[in-house]
Design a protein around this motif. Sequence first.
Motif, PDB file in Angstrom:
ATOM      1  N   UNK A 178      64.819  45.503  88.703  1.00 10.71           N
ATOM      2  CA  UNK A 178      64.590  44.747  89.154  1.00 10.71           C
ATOM      3  C   UNK A 178      64.735  44.261  90.978  1.00 10.71           C
ATOM      4  N   UNK A 179      63.570  43.033  91.714  1.00  8.49           N
ATOM      5  CA  UNK A 179      64.166  43.000  92.662  1.00  8.49           C
ATOM      6  C   UNK A 179      64.561  41.141  92.336  1.00  8.49           C
ATOM      7  N   UNK A 180      65.254  41.329  93.164  1.00  6.04           N
ATOM      8  CA  UNK A 180      65.387  39.393  93.731  1.00  6.04           C
ATOM      9  C   UNK A 180      64.480  38.577  94.037  1.00  6.04           C
ATOM     10  N   UNK A 181      64.081  37.762  93.248  1.00  9.64           N
ATOM     11  CA  UNK A 181      63.165  36.742  94.076  1.00  9.64           C
ATOM     12  C   UNK A 181      62.680  36.138  95.273  1.00  9.64           C
ATOM     13  N   UNK A 182      64.245  36.171  95.754  1.00  6.75           N
ATOM     14  CA  UNK A 182      64.006  35.887  97.067  1.00  6.75           C
ATOM     15  C   UNK A 182      63.974  36.429  98.591  1.00  6.75           C
ATOM     16  N   UNK A 183      64.278  38.458  97.986  1.00  2.00           N
ATOM     17  CA  UNK A 183      64.592  38.918  98.594  1.00  2.00           C
ATOM     18  C   UNK A 183      63.810  39.881  99.767  1.00  2.00           C
ATOM     19  N   UNK A 214      56.624  36.517  91.915  1.00  2.00           N
ATOM     20  CA  UNK A 214      55.474  36.676  92.492  1.00  2.00           C
ATOM     21  C   UNK A 214      55.847  37.452  93.009  1.00  2.00           C
ATOM     22  N   UNK A 215      54.672  37.958  93.067  1.00  3.44           N
ATOM     23  CA  UNK A 215      53.795  39.545  93.962  1.00  3.44           C
ATOM     24  C   UNK A 215      54.418  40.656  93.813  1.00  3.44           C
ATOM     25  N   UNK A 216      55.228  40.500  92.350  1.00  4.09           N
ATOM     26  CA  UNK A 216      56.275  42.364  91.882  1.00  4.09           C
ATOM     27  C   UNK A 216      54.821  42.945  92.253  1.00  4.09           C
ATOM     28  N   UNK A 217      54.090  42.489  91.178  1.00  3.44           N
ATOM     29  CA  UNK A 217      52.906  43.488  91.012  1.00  3.44           C
ATOM     30  C   UNK A 217      51.629  44.357  92.164  1.00  3.44           C
TER      31      UNK A 217
END
Length: 407
Positions: A178-183, A214-217
Motif C-alpha cells: 500500500x501507499x502511505x496516506x500522506x505520501x 483518500x484518492x487511492x482508487x
Amino acid sequence: MISQREILWRKGKSGLKVGALGIVAFGGIGIWSGNDKFFEQFIAPLLTKVDPEFSHRAAVTLARFHLQKRGMTDDPPNLRANLGSLVVSNPIGIAAGFDKNAECMSGLRRTGYGWVEIGSVTPIPQEGNAKPRVFRLPQDKAVINRYGFNNDGHEQVYMRVQEFKSQHPDYIVGVNLGANKESPNRISDYCKGIERFSNTADYFVINISSPNTPNLRDLQKSETLPELLQNVMYTRDNQTRRVPVFLKVAPDITDADIKSICKTVLSEGTKIDGIIISNTTITRDDLESDPKVTQESGGLSGKPLERASTILVAKFYSELNGQIPIIGVGGIWDGKDAFAKIQAGASAVQIYSVVAYKGLGVVNAMKKELSEILTKNGYKSVAEAVGSRHAESQTPVTKTKSSSAAV
C-alpha cells in the motif's frame, strides 16, 4: 459460627465460578477444535457484544500462538492449484487485511490455508484511521471497515516474513503493498515495497483499490494506471528475484473500466502476472442491518459482495482470455461459493469476512466441500473447472455439469 445464609452464599459463589469456568472451557475447546458450526452458533453471537477490532486482534493472537487446532494435514489431490507460476496445495487462501503485520503466518498455515497474503504494508508505519473503524452487520453476514492501512511498516514486517520463510520456504506468502496516506509520491511507495521484499515475497499485490485512503482508487484510472505499472514492473525486473506482481481492483468499476484495466495489464511494459478481484465495496444496496451501522463510511465486505464479485470475475476472465490468472475474493461463505468463483474464472480464492462469523477453522469445511463438488461434477483438478461456466456458455452443452451457485 457460619450462618446458613453464609453457607448458601459460598456454595452459590462456588457454583458460579464452576459454571463460568465451564463456559470458558466450552468456548475455548470449541474455538480450538476449529468447528465452524460451533463458532457460528455459540461464539459469533457473543462476539456481537465485543468491539469488532478487539475480536480481530484476538483471532490474530489465536493463530499466532497456535491456539487453533491443526487443520487437514494432507489436502486432497484435486485441490492442488496454480497461481500462475506458483503452486499451492489447495486454492483457499486468507486475504490481505487479516494478518496485516505478518504476525500469524505459521498459525494460518497450520490451520489449513493454502497460502497467506499479508498487509497491506506501507513504507512508513502508520496508525490508520481513528477508532471505531470496524463494524459488524450480522443480519447481512457482512463487515464494514475503514482501517486505513494501519501497519508496522516495511522494516518490521519484512523481518517477520523473512523469519517465517526461512522456516517454511515452500509455503506461499504474498505481500500486499500500500501507499502511505500522506505520501507525496504514492507510485514511489509501491516501488519501495518491491525493493524491500523482493528477496522474500512469493508474489506482490499492488493494492490501489482500498476506499479508506483518500484518492487511492484514482490510480485505477486509464490515465494513471499505465504509469504506475510501468514503474512497478521496471522496479521488479531490476531486482535479483523476478517476483510475480498481481493487481487488486475495486468492485465499484464500470465495464469500460474493466476493458481499460485489462488492456493495460496485458500490454508490453505494463503486463502483470495476475489480478485479484475484488476489494471491498462502497455501495450499500439492499442491506438489512441497522441503518446507523450500514451507513458508516468504509468498505463493505462479506456476503453482500458475493454475487457482484463473482460476476466481476467472469467479466475479467472473458476480457483477459485466460492470459493471466485471477484470484477471486468477496463473500465466499462455503465450498459452493468458492466453486462458483472458480467456474466464473478464478484460479484460486481468498476468504476473510467469513472468519468473523465462522472462525478460522472454516477453511477446512470449505476444502472438504469444494473437493467433493469438484469430484461430483467430474473435475479431476481445480484447473479443469476454472472458467467452465464461461466455456459452457460459449459452446453447445454435451454433458450437464450442475453448479450449486449461480454467477
